[in-house]
Design a protein around this motif. Structure first.
Motif, PDB file in Angstrom:
ATOM      1  N   VAL A   1      12.388 -13.289 -28.410  1.00  0.00           N
ATOM      2  CA  VAL A   1      11.642 -14.323 -27.679  1.00  0.00           C
ATOM      3  C   VAL A   1      10.999 -13.711 -26.439  1.00  0.00           C
ATOM      4  CG1 VAL A   1      11.843 -16.468 -26.355  1.00  0.00           C
ATOM      5  CG2 VAL A   1      13.011 -16.261 -28.558  1.00  0.00           C
ATOM      6  N   ALA A   2      11.736 -12.861 -25.718  1.00  0.00           N
ATOM      7  CA  ALA A   2      11.195 -12.204 -24.525  1.00  0.00           C
ATOM      8  C   ALA A   2       9.977 -11.346 -24.887  1.00  0.00           C
ATOM      9  CB  ALA A   2      12.273 -11.356 -23.852  1.00  0.00           C
ATOM     10  N   LYS A   3      10.055 -10.618 -25.984  1.00  0.00           N
ATOM     11  CA  LYS A   3       8.919  -9.794 -26.429  1.00  0.00           C
ATOM     12  C   LYS A   3       7.719 -10.667 -26.772  1.00  0.00           C
ATOM     13  CE  LYS A   3      11.775  -6.027 -28.126  1.00  0.00           C
ATOM     14  NZ  LYS A   3      12.329  -5.341 -29.292  1.00  0.00           N
ATOM     15  N   ASN A   4       7.960 -11.789 -27.452  1.00  0.00           N
ATOM     16  CA  ASN A   4       6.867 -12.704 -27.806  1.00  0.00           C
ATOM     17  C   ASN A   4       6.218 -13.308 -26.567  1.00  0.00           C
ATOM     18  OD1 ASN A   4       7.427 -12.177 -30.493  1.00  0.00           O
ATOM     19  ND2 ASN A   4       8.552 -14.084 -30.817  1.00  0.00           N
ATOM     20  N   ILE A   5       7.030 -13.683 -25.587  1.00  0.00           N
ATOM     21  CA  ILE A   5       6.486 -14.236 -24.338  1.00  0.00           C
ATOM     22  C   ILE A   5       5.667 -13.181 -23.614  1.00  0.00           C
ATOM     23  CG2 ILE A   5       7.098 -15.068 -22.028  1.00  0.00           C
ATOM     24  CD1 ILE A   5       9.464 -16.560 -23.400  1.00  0.00           C
ATOM     25  N   SER A   6       6.177 -11.963 -23.556  1.00  0.00           N
ATOM     26  CA  SER A   6       5.448 -10.876 -22.907  1.00  0.00           C
ATOM     27  C   SER A   6       4.089 -10.670 -23.571  1.00  0.00           C
ATOM     28  CB  SER A   6       6.281  -9.586 -22.959  1.00  0.00           C
ATOM     29  OG  SER A   6       5.582  -8.532 -22.343  1.00  0.00           O
ATOM     30  N   ARG A   7       4.054 -10.715 -24.895  1.00  0.00           N
ATOM     31  CA  ARG A   7       2.780 -10.585 -25.620  1.00  0.00           C
ATOM     32  C   ARG A   7       1.822 -11.730 -25.281  1.00  0.00           C
ATOM     33  NH1 ARG A   7       5.493  -9.637 -30.983  1.00  0.00           N
ATOM     34  NH2 ARG A   7       6.722  -8.374 -30.276  1.00  0.00           N
ATOM     35  N   SER A   8       2.355 -12.948 -25.205  1.00  0.00           N
ATOM     36  CA  SER A   8       1.478 -14.092 -24.896  1.00  0.00           C
ATOM     37  C   SER A   8       0.951 -14.012 -23.461  1.00  0.00           C
ATOM     38  CB  SER A   8       2.181 -15.429 -25.151  1.00  0.00           C
ATOM     39  OG  SER A   8       3.177 -15.685 -24.197  1.00  0.00           O
ATOM     40  N   LEU A   9       1.769 -13.516 -22.543  1.00  0.00           N
ATOM     41  CA  LEU A   9       1.309 -13.321 -21.159  1.00  0.00           C
ATOM     42  C   LEU A   9       0.206 -12.269 -21.120  1.00  0.00           C
ATOM     43  CD1 LEU A   9       4.783 -13.374 -19.382  1.00  0.00           C
ATOM     44  CD2 LEU A   9       2.951 -15.034 -19.007  1.00  0.00           C
ATOM     45  N   THR A  10       0.413 -11.162 -21.817  1.00  0.00           N
ATOM     46  CA  THR A  10      -0.596 -10.095 -21.861  1.00  0.00           C
ATOM     47  C   THR A  10      -1.894 -10.613 -22.475  1.00  0.00           C
ATOM     48  OG1 THR A  10       1.122  -8.396 -21.996  1.00  0.00           O
ATOM     49  CG2 THR A  10      -1.092  -7.770 -22.728  1.00  0.00           C
ATOM     50  N   ALA A  11      -1.788 -11.374 -23.555  1.00  0.00           N
ATOM     51  CA  ALA A  11      -2.973 -11.933 -24.208  1.00  0.00           C
ATOM     52  C   ALA A  11      -3.742 -12.876 -23.274  1.00  0.00           C
ATOM     53  CB  ALA A  11      -2.576 -12.663 -25.489  1.00  0.00           C
ATOM     54  N   ALA A  12      -3.018 -13.529 -22.363  1.00  0.00           N
ATOM     55  CA  ALA A  12      -3.644 -14.445 -21.400  1.00  0.00           C
ATOM     56  C   ALA A  12      -4.151 -13.704 -20.155  1.00  0.00           C
ATOM     57  CB  ALA A  12      -2.654 -15.530 -20.991  1.00  0.00           C
ATOM     58  N   GLY A  13      -3.992 -12.378 -20.141  1.00  0.00           N
ATOM     59  CA  GLY A  13      -4.469 -11.587 -19.007  1.00  0.00           C
ATOM     60  C   GLY A  13      -3.515 -11.556 -17.833  1.00  0.00           C
ATOM     61  N   ILE A  14      -2.246 -11.819 -18.078  1.00  0.00           N
ATOM     62  CA  ILE A  14      -1.241 -11.850 -17.005  1.00  0.00           C
ATOM     63  C   ILE A  14      -0.389 -10.595 -17.084  1.00  0.00           C
ATOM     64  CG2 ILE A  14       0.732 -13.110 -16.062  1.00  0.00           C
ATOM     65  CD1 ILE A  14      -0.469 -15.589 -17.584  1.00  0.00           C
ATOM     66  N   SER A  15      -0.446  -9.786 -16.015  1.00  0.00           N
ATOM     67  CA  SER A  15       0.358  -8.567 -15.993  1.00  0.00           C
ATOM     68  C   SER A  15       1.831  -8.953 -15.935  1.00  0.00           C
ATOM     69  CB  SER A  15      -0.023  -7.694 -14.801  1.00  0.00           C
ATOM     70  OG  SER A  15       0.124  -8.408 -13.601  1.00  0.00           O
ATOM     71  N   ASN A  16       2.638  -8.271 -16.736  1.00  0.00           N
ATOM     72  CA  ASN A  16       4.056  -8.612 -16.793  1.00  0.00           C
ATOM     73  C   ASN A  16       4.873  -7.400 -17.163  1.00  0.00           C
ATOM     74  OD1 ASN A  16       4.898  -8.916 -19.926  1.00  0.00           O
ATOM     75  ND2 ASN A  16       2.752  -9.504 -19.652  1.00  0.00           N
ATOM     76  N   LYS A  17       6.171  -7.522 -16.941  1.00  0.00           N
ATOM     77  CA  LYS A  17       7.115  -6.446 -17.239  1.00  0.00           C
ATOM     78  C   LYS A  17       8.315  -7.056 -17.926  1.00  0.00           C
ATOM     79  CE  LYS A  17       9.693  -2.885 -14.649  1.00  0.00           C
ATOM     80  NZ  LYS A  17      10.339  -2.409 -15.786  1.00  0.00           N
ATOM     81  N   LYS A  18       8.694  -6.478 -19.068  1.00  0.00           N
ATOM     82  CA  LYS A  18       9.887  -6.909 -19.795  1.00  0.00           C
ATOM     83  C   LYS A  18      11.077  -6.123 -19.270  1.00  0.00           C
ATOM     84  CE  LYS A  18       9.366  -5.959 -24.096  1.00  0.00           C
ATOM     85  NZ  LYS A  18       8.111  -5.302 -24.175  1.00  0.00           N
ATOM     86  N   ASP A  19      12.218  -6.771 -19.194  1.00  0.00           N
ATOM     87  CA  ASP A  19      13.451  -6.094 -18.788  1.00  0.00           C
ATOM     88  C   ASP A  19      14.548  -6.576 -19.730  1.00  0.00           C
ATOM     89  OD1 ASP A  19      15.788  -5.145 -17.641  1.00  0.00           O
ATOM     90  OD2 ASP A  19      15.247  -5.749 -15.605  1.00  0.00           O
ATOM     91  N   ILE A  20      14.890  -5.745 -20.703  1.00  0.00           N
ATOM     92  CA  ILE A  20      15.919  -6.139 -21.665  1.00  0.00           C
ATOM     93  C   ILE A  20      17.200  -5.318 -21.467  1.00  0.00           C
ATOM     94  CG2 ILE A  20      14.385  -7.154 -23.389  1.00  0.00           C
ATOM     95  CD1 ILE A  20      14.523  -4.549 -24.948  1.00  0.00           C
ATOM     96  N   THR A  21      17.400  -4.849 -20.235  1.00  0.00           N
ATOM     97  CA  THR A  21      18.629  -4.123 -19.921  1.00  0.00           C
ATOM     98  C   THR A  21      19.783  -5.111 -19.834  1.00  0.00           C
ATOM     99  OG1 THR A  21      18.307  -4.361 -17.548  1.00  0.00           O
ATOM    100  CG2 THR A  21      17.356  -2.402 -18.584  1.00  0.00           C
TER     101      THR A  21
END
Length: 145
Positions: A39-59
C-alpha cells in the motif's frame, strides 16, 4: 527545536513551508507487513504521478523516530499506512493527523502543498485522528487482518 515526547531532549525541526519544501511527503507502513508495504508503494506511486515529491520509508524503525527524521528534513506531511483502505496524514508543525481513504491521499497532499488549501481548511474537511499508543496501534492492526 521542540521537546521530544518524553521531554528529555530537544528535536530539530526544519520548518519549510509546504510550497517550497523539496520533499512534500513521506510514506511509511506503521509496522513491517507485506500488505502495508505494498500500500505504501502504491501511495508513493500515486503521489509521484500527481507531481508530489515523496520518500518511502519501509524500515522497521519506530514510528516516532521516522516522524522525527522527516521533521528534521523539513518534510511537511507524513502518510502512515495502518490499514489497506485508509491512512493517516500527519502535519509536521501541529502534529495533527487526519484519516483519509487511500484514493484521496494524493489529492489532499497536493491541495495543501500547492497552497490551494491550508492545513486548517483540511482539518475542516476531514476528521482529526488521534494517535494511538504503539501497543494500541499494533492491536488495531492485528484485529484488521
Amino acid at each position: 527545536m521542540r521537546p521530544s515526547k518524553a521531554g528529555d531532549e530537544q528535536l530539530n525541526v526544519f520548518r519549510f513551508p509546504p510550497l517550497v519544501a523539496p520533499i512534500k511527503c513521506t510514506v511509511f507502513p506503521l509496522v513491517q507487513n507485506a500488505q502495508y508495504e505494498q500500500v505504501a508503494k502504491n501511495i508513493s506511486r500515486s503521489l509521484t504521478a500527481a507531481g508530489i515529491s515523496n520518500k518511502k520509508d519501509i524500515t522497521g524503525t519506530s514510528i516516532g523516530k521516522r516522524y522525527a527524521r522527516t521533521d528534521e528534513l523539513g518534510v511537511p506531511f507524513a502518510v502512515t499506512v495502518d490499514s489497506t483502505s485508509s491512512v493517516t496524514i500527519r502535519e509536521r508543525d501541529s502534529k495533527d493527523q487526519i484519516r483519509v481513504s487511500i484514493d484521496e491521499v494524493a489529492a489532499v497532499v497536493k491541495e495543501v502543498s500547492e497552497g490551494r488549501a491550508t492545513w486548517a481548511d483540511i482539518l475542516k474537511k476531514y476528521p482529526a485522528h488521534t494517535s494511538l499508543s504503539v501497543k494500541e496501534a499494533l492491536l488495531s492492526c492485528k484485529s484488521r487482518n
